[in-house]
Design a protein around this motif. Structure first.
Motif, PDB file in Angstrom:
ATOM      1  N   ASP A  57       5.181   3.080  10.718  1.00 47.71           N
ATOM      2  CA  ASP A  57       4.940   3.319   9.295  1.00 47.71           C
ATOM      3  C   ASP A  57       3.511   3.852   9.199  1.00 47.71           C
ATOM      4  OD1 ASP A  57       4.285   3.199   6.601  1.00 47.71           O
ATOM      5  OD2 ASP A  57       5.252   1.278   6.273  1.00 47.71           O
ATOM      6  N   THR A  59       1.572   4.259   6.922  1.00 47.03           N
ATOM      7  CA  THR A  59       0.663   3.567   6.010  1.00 47.03           C
ATOM      8  C   THR A  59       0.119   2.271   6.614  1.00 47.03           C
ATOM      9  OG1 THR A  59       2.387   2.261   4.897  1.00 47.03           O
ATOM     10  CG2 THR A  59       1.955   4.475   4.034  1.00 47.03           C
ATOM     11  N   ARG A 102      -0.117   3.320  -6.513  1.00 50.97           N
ATOM     12  CA  ARG A 102      -0.886   3.103  -5.281  1.00 50.97           C
ATOM     13  C   ARG A 102      -0.028   3.405  -4.052  1.00 50.97           C
ATOM     14  NH1 ARG A 102      -2.219  -1.558  -6.476  1.00 50.97           N
ATOM     15  NH2 ARG A 102      -4.126  -0.981  -7.572  1.00 50.97           N
ATOM     16  N   ALA A 103       1.231   3.028  -4.098  1.00 44.10           N
ATOM     17  CA  ALA A 103       2.110   3.231  -2.948  1.00 44.10           C
ATOM     18  C   ALA A 103       2.313   4.706  -2.639  1.00 44.10           C
ATOM     19  CB  ALA A 103       3.454   2.554  -3.189  1.00 44.10           C
ATOM     20  N   ASP A 106      -0.860   6.016  -1.153  1.00 47.47           N
ATOM     21  CA  ASP A 106      -1.019   5.483   0.203  1.00 47.47           C
ATOM     22  C   ASP A 106      -0.202   6.305   1.206  1.00 47.47           C
ATOM     23  OD1 ASP A 106      -2.755   3.467  -0.482  1.00 47.47           O
ATOM     24  OD2 ASP A 106      -1.241   1.877  -0.522  1.00 47.47           O
ATOM     25  N   THR A 107       1.033   6.646   0.840  1.00 43.61           N
ATOM     26  CA  THR A 107       1.910   7.372   1.757  1.00 43.61           C
ATOM     27  C   THR A 107       1.593   8.857   1.801  1.00 43.61           C
ATOM     28  OG1 THR A 107       3.696   5.784   1.398  1.00 43.61           O
ATOM     29  CG2 THR A 107       4.307   7.925   2.300  1.00 43.61           C
ATOM     30  N   ASN A 108       1.547   9.483   0.641  1.00 45.97           N
ATOM     31  CA  ASN A 108       1.459  10.948   0.599  1.00 45.97           C
ATOM     32  C   ASN A 108       0.055  11.481   0.819  1.00 45.97           C
ATOM     33  OD1 ASN A 108       4.147  10.715  -0.014  1.00 45.97           O
ATOM     34  ND2 ASN A 108       4.039  11.783  -1.976  1.00 45.97           N
ATOM     35  N   LEU A 110      -3.279   9.093   1.624  1.00 47.15           N
ATOM     36  CA  LEU A 110      -4.133   8.355   2.557  1.00 47.15           C
ATOM     37  C   LEU A 110      -3.545   8.331   3.964  1.00 47.15           C
ATOM     38  CD1 LEU A 110      -5.295   5.414   0.270  1.00 47.15           C
ATOM     39  CD2 LEU A 110      -6.418   7.594   0.725  1.00 47.15           C
ATOM     40  N   ALA A 111      -2.229   8.198   4.087  1.00 49.02           N
ATOM     41  CA  ALA A 111      -1.621   8.246   5.412  1.00 49.02           C
ATOM     42  C   ALA A 111      -1.717   9.649   6.000  1.00 49.02           C
ATOM     43  CB  ALA A 111      -0.169   7.787   5.346  1.00 49.02           C
ATOM     44  N   SER A 151      -0.109  13.633  -6.032  1.00 51.08           N
ATOM     45  CA  SER A 151      -0.253  13.334  -4.606  1.00 51.08           C
ATOM     46  C   SER A 151      -0.147  14.608  -3.772  1.00 51.08           C
ATOM     47  CB  SER A 151       0.786  12.299  -4.165  1.00 51.08           C
ATOM     48  OG  SER A 151       2.089  12.833  -4.116  1.00 51.08           O
TER      49      SER A 151
END
Length: 276
Positions: A57, A59, A102-103, A106-108, A110-111, A151
């Motif tokens: 994952d 993230t 936030r999710a 986080d995925t699109n 920060l990850a 994002s």
């Protein structure tokens, strides 16, 4: 020497299609995804030893470290990164709560950055290619797409800055902007149903989208073929819109923005002798 590709979101959709094509071109593929069963299926379908599977994952707090180690173990050379992992979130801006917002970032976003940090040293060593997967709505927003578009807009601007920053190193960056294609994305995205306030805008858009006929969704092979082709160009474009709907809608958005810029370029007009 065979090229080495790292593909995130390699278990389905564009990621899997690109992985299959890279393998057909004798590349070694580092396939990153959350589903171990699908990674195993990819490895089983490829020549022995040509796929390195990374169940991850992106993230996760240690994702950057894991990917850095994987690239190092593969010889420290990386020719192509396809930064593809992500998911969709649609709903009225006001009604998407903080955890959901936030999710998706986080995925699109920060990850995506974690993957870049893990791979860029090896890409620089190989004068490699970075492919950032965005969307037609990374260039503008529809009712319901505010958080998702934001994002992907971040992915676009990060990619644009990166292209400038990496230019002296020989690394080329391309932002791919697919239109509407028949992948699992359309069936796996998260939708926040609108309340009565947003029914005329968000609700209508979501209803209209759900009623699109199958022929409105393009063949995802088109996007995979475009990614393979653009990585082979000596001077690839910074942005590549794929699909007639992407080209049409992005062009309309840019024209609208230019028209607005022209209309308001002299605003506010301050009369002579007034103001500071």
């Amino acid at each position: 020497m065979p090229s080495t590709w790292l593909i995130t979101g390699a278990t389905s959709g564009f990621g899997r299609l690109v992985a299959d094509r890279a393998l057909a071109a004798d590349a070694h593929v580092i396939a990153v995804g959350r589903r171990s069963d699908r990674l195993a299926d990819l490895a089983d379908s490829a020549p022995h030893g040509r796929v390195t599977t990374v169940p991850l994952d992106i993230t996760a707090p240690d994702a950057e470290e894991v990917l850095t180690d994987v690239v190092r173990a593969a010889g420290g050379r990386l020719d192509v990164l396809v930064n593809n992992a992500g998911y969709g979130l649609f709903g009225a801006v006001e009604q998407i709560d903080a955890a959901e917002a936030r999710a998706i970032f986080d995925t699109n976003v920060l990850a995506n950055l974690a993957v870049l940090r893990a791979t860029l040293p090896a890409l620089r060593a190989a004068h490699g290619r970075v492919v950032q997967i965005s969307s037609l709505i990374g260039q503008f927003a529809w009712p319901s797409s505010g958080l998702y578009s934001a994002s992907k807009g971040a992915v676009e601007l990060i990619g644009e800055a990166l292209a400038h920053e990496l230019a002296p190193t020989g690394v080329k960056v391309t932002i791919v902007e697919p239109g509407t294609f028949a992948t699992e994305f359309a069936t796996s995205l998260h939708v926040v149903a609108p309340d009565d306030v947003y029914a005329p805008t968000v609700g209508k858009f979501l209803t209209d989208f759900s009623e699109l006929p199958p022929e409105a969704f393009g063949d995802p092979d088109t996007v995979a073929d475009a990614i393979i082709a653009v990585t082979a160009l000596d001077e690839p474009p910074l942005r590549l819109a794929v699909g007639a709907d992407a080209i049409e809608n992005i062009r309309a958005s840019l024209r609208s923005r230019l028209a607005e810029l022209d209309r308001w370029e002299s605003f506010p007009r301050v009369p002579v002798g007034q103001g500071t």
